[in-house]
Scaffold this active site. Structure first.
Site, PDB file in Angstrom:
ATOM      1  NE  ARG A 179      37.459 -16.543 -93.054  1.00 48.65           N
ATOM      2  CZ  ARG A 179      36.841 -16.532 -91.870  1.00 48.65           C
ATOM      3  NH1 ARG A 179      37.080 -15.567 -90.990  1.00 48.65           N
ATOM      4  NH2 ARG A 179      36.004 -17.496 -91.544  1.00 48.65           N
ATOM      5  NE  ARG A 195      35.971 -14.051 -99.608  1.00 51.81           N
ATOM      6  CZ  ARG A 195      35.212 -14.545-100.577  1.00 51.81           C
ATOM      7  NH1 ARG A 195      34.986 -15.823-100.659  1.00 51.81           N
ATOM      8  NH2 ARG A 195      34.686 -13.741-101.481  1.00 51.81           N
ATOM      9  CB  ILE A 228      23.081 -20.687 -88.266  1.00 52.10           C
ATOM     10  CG1 ILE A 228      23.219 -20.769 -89.789  1.00 52.10           C
ATOM     11  CG2 ILE A 228      23.431 -19.289 -87.769  1.00 52.10           C
ATOM     12  CD1 ILE A 228      22.266 -19.844 -90.548  1.00 52.10           C
ATOM     13  NE  ARG A 276      30.991 -15.725 -92.740  1.00 50.14           N
ATOM     14  CZ  ARG A 276      31.860 -16.305 -91.895  1.00 50.14           C
ATOM     15  NH1 ARG A 276      32.354 -17.493 -92.170  1.00 50.14           N
ATOM     16  NH2 ARG A 276      32.227 -15.708 -90.778  1.00 50.14           N
ATOM     17  NE  ARG A 300      37.066 -56.241 -70.307  1.00 50.07           N
ATOM     18  CZ  ARG A 300      38.160 -56.424 -69.552  1.00 50.07           C
ATOM     19  NH1 ARG A 300      38.706 -55.389 -68.918  1.00 50.07           N
ATOM     20  NH2 ARG A 300      38.708 -57.622 -69.442  1.00 50.07           N
ATOM     21  CG  HIS A 301      32.843 -60.354 -70.739  1.00 43.90           C
ATOM     22  ND1 HIS A 301      33.534 -60.719 -69.598  1.00 43.90           N
ATOM     23  CD2 HIS A 301      33.762 -60.161 -71.710  1.00 43.90           C
ATOM     24  CE1 HIS A 301      34.819 -60.771 -69.890  1.00 43.90           C
ATOM     25  NE2 HIS A 301      35.001 -60.432 -71.167  1.00 43.90           N
ATOM     26  CB  ALA A 310      60.341 -59.975 -76.337  1.00 50.13           C
ATOM     27  CG  HIS A 339      35.118 -59.854 -75.794  1.00 51.45           C
ATOM     28  ND1 HIS A 339      35.008 -60.899 -74.913  1.00 51.45           N
ATOM     29  CD2 HIS A 339      34.162 -60.067 -76.746  1.00 51.45           C
ATOM     30  CE1 HIS A 339      34.060 -61.727 -75.325  1.00 51.45           C
ATOM     31  NE2 HIS A 339      33.527 -61.245 -76.441  1.00 51.45           N
ATOM     32  CB  ALA A 378      41.217 -56.475 -77.697  1.00 54.02           C
TER      33      ALA A 378
END
Ligand code: F6P
Length: 429
Positions: free
Chosen positions: A61, A85, A150, A175, A234-235, A329, A372, A374
């Site tokens: 809209r 609408r 609101i 509304r 992290r530690h 790789a 950790h 990751a």
């Protein structure tokens, strides 16, 4: 019998096969938290690796008709407004189904969808396209929650740019009253629906089948709106960090212990003893040692253990590159999906961390997560809405505490380097 070892780089689908894509149809009066819930659901499924997206009819809209319509536009007796609408609702549903046709898995149709007739139409269109529908009704009769919503989200929306806040709030209430005139709750026992009343005070689940809707119910049951901080760290520096070796279960270095003390001091200052707070660690020595200074109830979780580097555990990145060049790789080519032989990938890690995310959503008081690199990348990606594929590259340095406060419109973040600067500066490979 020996476990079957998959060749490295083989991607195993982490995601259970489901009954095909699903359209989640939001239902509810304005200011009930539909868009907030829709966005959280999309973020959760995206993080789990599903293609999820919100189609918000209000945005159609604003985009096509311009923002700033007064409440009279939403009056059901305003024939022109109702037609406009309806057109926007059609355009959004059309795009949604096209997106599903292109491989979308969880589409969220975000609109009031407040009458049975409108919902019957949405269901029919989706059924004709061969897509399942689940209705998700957000009901709320708590005036304090509605008024807060609101004030927090509506008077600052693009619909009320430059308007006096009281004036905007009054227009928005008008509304809501227009929609309330013809509102019909979701109650058809033959349909798939979830009905959430007063931010989880009651949840009705009807004819919910399949993996994705099942995950959704468990996720929704744990959502709430109370702001509370989540600390990620992290530690402290470990002996393996110092040697640039990955994985293992080594103790802290002297610098690591100093960080643990500084972290404890910092948390004491931020969270007075009367403030309830839980500390989560992994089961590895370096996180347990780091948390031991904090002096708060703590819980060690195996799900928070570092990514399992399999046959590479204990090696340096340089050793891996030299002795296992193919592995090196392969990881460089796709760090997110690459699985260490007999170990894990980031994709595996996210699947493993799902219970921790649900539990973090559920907590209403501060939680300190000592884990950790990751693991924290994956958790951070969830809260800050980074696509999962990018999470292996996010920066989570040693000796830095990250304070997150999830809110209705995103997540506040504050990073504090507490030092000392570790000798090892373990970064992403
Ligand atoms: O080097 C510290 C560490 O936590 C390792 O144990 C782990 O394998 C690594 O970070 C994860 O980071 P990356 O995915 O960048 O190798």
């Amino acid at each position: 019998m020996d476990a079957i070892v998959l060749p490295s780089g083989v991607s195993v689908n982490q995601r259970p096969v489901d009954l095909g894509p699903v359209v989640l149809v939001m239902v509810g009066l304005p200011a009930r938290g539909k868009s907030y819930t829709a966005r959280k659901v999309a973020r959760y499924f995206n993080w789990l690796g599903y293609r999820a997206r919100v189609f918000n009819v209000g945005e159609y809209r604003r985009h096509n008709l311009g923002a700033g319509q007064s409440h009279t536009f939403f009056d059901p007796h305003n024939v022109e407004g109702a037609r406009a609408r309806r057109e926007m609702a059609h355009a959004a549903l059309h795009d949604l189904l096209q997106w599903i046709g292109g491989g979308g898995e969880v589409a969220i149709y975000d609109a009031t969808n407040s009458t049975r007739a409108r919902r019957a139409w949405v269901r029919q269109v989706c059924q004709d396209a061969g897509v399942r529908v689940v209705f998700l009704e957000i009901a709320c009769e708590d005036e304090a929650i509605i008024e807060a919503s609101i004030r927090r989200t509506k008077v600052t929306s693009p619909d009320y740019v430059g308007r006096d806040p009281d004036d905007a709030a009054a227009d928005f209430r008008a509304r809501i009253a227009h929609y309330a005139e013809s509102y019909e709750p979701v109650d058809d026992p033959d349909q798939s629906f979830i009905r959430i009343v007063d931010v989880g005070r009651q949840i009705v689940v009807n004819r919910i089948q399949g993996y994705l809707p099942g995950r959704l119910v468990s996720f929704l049951m744990n959502l709430h709106l109370e702001p509370r901080p989540i600390y990620l760290t992290r530690h402290g520096e470990s002996l393996y960090n110092l040697d640039a070796r990955i994985g293992g279960d080594s103790p802290l270095t002297e610098a690591g212990r100093q960080y643990a003390v500084r972290l404890a001091d910092h948390l004491h200052a931020e969270l007075p003893p009367a403030q309830a707070c839980t500390v989560w660690t992994s089961t590895l020595r370096r996180t347990l040692e780091t948390a031991s200074w904090i002096g708060r109830p703590s819980r060690a979780w195996r799900v928070l253990d570092e990514i399992d580097a399999g046959v590479c555990d204990g090696m340096t990145y340089a050793q891996i590159a030299r002795t296992l060049p193919v592995e090196h790789a392969a990881r460089k080519a796709d760090k997110y999906r690459y699985r260490y032989p007999r170990g894990e990938s980031y994709e595996d890690l996210i699947a493993r961390l799902e219970p921790a995310i649900i539990e973090l959503e559920r907590q209403r008081h501060p939680v300190v997560v000592v884990a950790h690199q990751a693991v924290l990348r994956a958790i951070y990606a969830y809260f800050l809405e980074h696509p999962p594929e990018t999470c292996p590259f996010l920066s989570i340095p040693l000796h830095t505490v990250i304070r997150l406060v999830p809110g209705a419109y995103g997540c506040e973040e504050l990073r504090l380097h507490l030092g000392p600067t570790p000798e090892s500066s373990q970064g992403a490979e």
